[in-house]
Scaffold this motif. Structure first.
Motif, mmCIF file in Angstrom:
data_model
loop_
_atom_site.group_PDB
_atom_site.id
_atom_site.type_symbol
_atom_site.label_atom_id
_atom_site.label_comp_id
_atom_site.label_asym_id
_atom_site.label_seq_id
_atom_site.Cartn_x
_atom_site.Cartn_y
_atom_site.Cartn_z
ATOM 1 N N ALA A 57 32.943 38.093 27.884
ATOM 2 C CA ALA A 57 32.194 36.980 28.479
ATOM 3 C C ALA A 57 31.843 37.275 29.930
ATOM 4 O O ALA A 57 30.723 36.999 30.374
ATOM 5 N N ALA A 58 32.799 37.841 30.663
ATOM 6 C CA ALA A 58 32.554 38.170 32.073
ATOM 7 C C ALA A 58 31.439 39.191 32.200
ATOM 8 O O ALA A 58 30.559 39.063 33.059
ATOM 9 N N GLU A 59 31.455 40.212 31.335
ATOM 10 C CA GLU A 59 30.427 41.251 31.398
ATOM 11 C C GLU A 59 29.059 40.693 31.049
ATOM 12 O O GLU A 59 28.055 41.001 31.707
ATOM 13 N N ARG A 60 28.971 39.869 30.028
ATOM 14 C CA ARG A 60 27.678 39.343 29.588
ATOM 15 C C ARG A 60 27.104 38.328 30.567
ATOM 16 O O ARG A 60 25.888 38.211 30.704
ATOM 17 N N LEU A 61 27.974 37.609 31.243
ATOM 18 C CA LEU A 61 27.509 36.622 32.216
ATOM 19 C C LEU A 61 27.358 37.216 33.614
ATOM 20 O O LEU A 61 26.786 36.579 34.504
ATOM 21 N N GLY A 62 27.890 38.414 33.812
ATOM 22 C CA GLY A 62 27.767 39.070 35.115
ATOM 23 C C GLY A 62 28.613 38.439 36.196
ATOM 24 O O GLY A 62 28.228 38.424 37.368
ATOM 25 N N VAL A 63 29.774 37.903 35.809
ATOM 26 C CA VAL A 63 30.683 37.305 36.791
ATOM 27 C C VAL A 63 32.051 37.972 36.647
ATOM 28 O O VAL A 63 32.278 38.783 35.741
ATOM 29 N N SER A 64 32.965 37.629 37.528
ATOM 30 C CA SER A 64 34.264 38.295 37.535
ATOM 31 C C SER A 64 35.168 37.820 36.401
ATOM 32 O O SER A 64 35.053 36.692 35.908
ATOM 33 N N HIS A 65 36.072 38.678 36.010
ATOM 34 C CA HIS A 65 37.071 38.344 34.988
ATOM 35 C C HIS A 65 37.925 37.140 35.418
ATOM 36 O O HIS A 65 38.132 36.203 34.619
ATOM 37 N N PRO A 66 38.425 37.111 36.683
ATOM 38 C CA PRO A 66 39.212 35.945 37.102
ATOM 39 C C PRO A 66 38.435 34.631 37.022
ATOM 40 O O PRO A 66 39.013 33.586 36.704
ATOM 41 N N ALA A 67 37.122 34.674 37.327
ATOM 42 C CA ALA A 67 36.318 33.448 37.287
ATOM 43 C C ALA A 67 36.227 32.905 35.864
ATOM 44 O O ALA A 67 36.361 31.687 35.643
ATOM 45 N N ILE A 68 36.019 33.797 34.887
ATOM 46 C CA ILE A 68 35.953 33.358 33.496
ATOM 47 C C ILE A 68 37.320 32.870 33.018
ATOM 48 O O ILE A 68 37.425 31.857 32.314
ATOM 49 N N SER A 69 38.367 33.560 33.423
ATOM 50 C CA SER A 69 39.722 33.139 33.034
ATOM 51 C C SER A 69 40.023 31.734 33.540
ATOM 52 O O SER A 69 40.618 30.910 32.819
ATOM 53 N N LYS A 70 39.612 31.448 34.772
ATOM 54 C CA LYS A 70 39.867 30.134 35.363
ATOM 55 C C LYS A 70 39.136 29.033 34.602
ATOM 56 O O LYS A 70 39.706 27.992 34.280
ATOM 57 N N ILE A 71 37.860 29.280 34.292
ATOM 58 C CA ILE A 71 37.079 28.284 33.551
ATOM 59 C C ILE A 71 37.631 28.121 32.139
ATOM 60 O O ILE A 71 37.733 27.001 31.619
ATOM 61 N N ALA A 72 38.005 29.242 31.520
ATOM 62 C CA ALA A 72 38.538 29.184 30.158
ATOM 63 C C ALA A 72 39.817 28.348 30.101
ATOM 64 O O ALA A 72 40.018 27.572 29.152
ATOM 65 N N ARG A 73 40.689 28.510 31.090
ATOM 66 C CA ARG A 73 41.927 27.715 31.117
ATOM 67 C C ARG A 73 41.608 26.230 31.200
ATOM 68 O O ARG A 73 42.224 25.413 30.496
#
Length: 321
Positions: free
Chosen positions: A60-76
């Motif tokens: 998801a981070a790669e496809r959206l072009g954002v950081s892994h921590p940012a996606i992890s935070k939203i996912a939580r």
């Protein structure tokens, strides 16, 4: 007055954040008016999972072009609100897949018309712009991706420190050839070596063209190896006007402040002489030089003679001292 705009490119990040906050606030209000209880910041992850199915945080981070921590935070946060689930990948139990829940699937029917309305309105706004923001943003993102941000600026700051190794000095007959060399390099690079009769007089006989008429010449010299890396002249005309003339900086020493220091030396002398105004003639090709002139207070105005003697000069600027 919107002072944020007056900060120019330095406020780019802040203005984008301000715009984002405004849009998120308005979308949240729209959602609430339609009975939708979804945080607008969830949209990118929510929508990519809806469109492409279950995937890992990394994907998801790669496809959206954002950081892994940012996606992890939203996912939580989405998981806490039961909008998505996290389960082991049947093909590889070491991988955790994010997927929309039944609650999310139920929301899609309600929220889809709202997204359609938002998109239609924003597309209409963007379509009315002279320079559509999405195209400009995509171009800017591509340039930033290609050229970077942090590394080039650090490099520029390091080179500016190198610029402090430059000493500014006045006329020295031993540097006559350097004056011609730097200006010829400038003429060759930007104007195919175009030389007028005045150019020849100034470059072949700078003492007679400048100094004997009440003008001055300065050089920028690298104190490490004594190499001359820049020059500028302050020309005194018969009508008593003073002109910034023949400023050239070695290409390898541009962007480190050498031109600025040379120009300041000339302006300081003009003030010392009690000069009320100095002028210069330049070309619209020279973006970097024009920006320097503007930063130091020069303002573009119509040429007092209607046009320049030099065919290459299409810009006339003056500075009141």
């Amino acid at each position: 007055m919107d002072y944020m705009k007056s900060f120019g490119s330095l406020s780019l990040g802040s203005r984008l954040k301000r715009l984002s906050d405004r849009l998120v606030q308005d979308v949240n209000q729209l959602y609430q008016s339609q009975g939708i209880n979804l945080n607008p910041t969830f949209f990118p992850l929510f929508n990519i999972l809806h469109q492409q199915g279950a995937m890992t945080v990394t994907e998801a981070a790669e496809r959206l072009g954002v950081s892994h921590p940012a996606i992890s935070k939203i996912a939580r946060k989405m998981q806490q609100e039961a909008w998505l689930s996290k389960t082991a990948d049947p093909a590889d139990e070491r991988r955790q897949l994010l997927a929309l829940t039944v609650k999310s699937e139920a929301l899609l029917e309600q929220i889809a018309p709202v997204w359609t309305a938002i998109q239609a309105y924003l597309d209409a706004l963007i379509g009315s712009q002279q320079h559509p923001i999405l195209d400009s943003l995509a171009e800017f993102e591509t340039l930033l991706q290609q050229q970077g941000f942090y590394a080039p600026i650090v490099q520029q700051l390091e080179r500016r420190n190198e610029g402090q190794q430059v000493a500014i000095q006045g006329w020295d007959a031993a540097l006559r050839d350097d004056f011609k060399r730097l200006n010829m390099a400038w003429l060759m690079r930007y104007f195919d070596g175009e030389i007028t009769e005045r150019d020849e007089d100034a470059l072949n006989n700078p003492e007679g063209y400048y100094l004997a008429r009440g003008g001055y010449i300065w050089f920028a010299r690298n104190v490490t190896d004594n190499r001359v890396v820049g020059c500028v002249a302050l020309a005194c005309h018969a009508d008593g006007r003073f002109e910034i003339s023949k400023m050239g900086v070695d290409e390898a020493w541009q962007t480190v402040g050498v031109g600025r220091r040379l120009l300041l030396a000339a302006l300081d002398k003009a003030r010392e002489l009690g000069v009320a105004e100095v002028f210069l003639e330049s070309s619209s090709k020279l973006d970097r030089a024009l920006q320097l002139y503007r930063n130091l207070g020069f303002r573009q105005m119509p040429h007092p003679d209607g046009h320049s003697y030099y065919s290459r000069a299409d810009i006339y600027m003056a500075l009141s001292l």
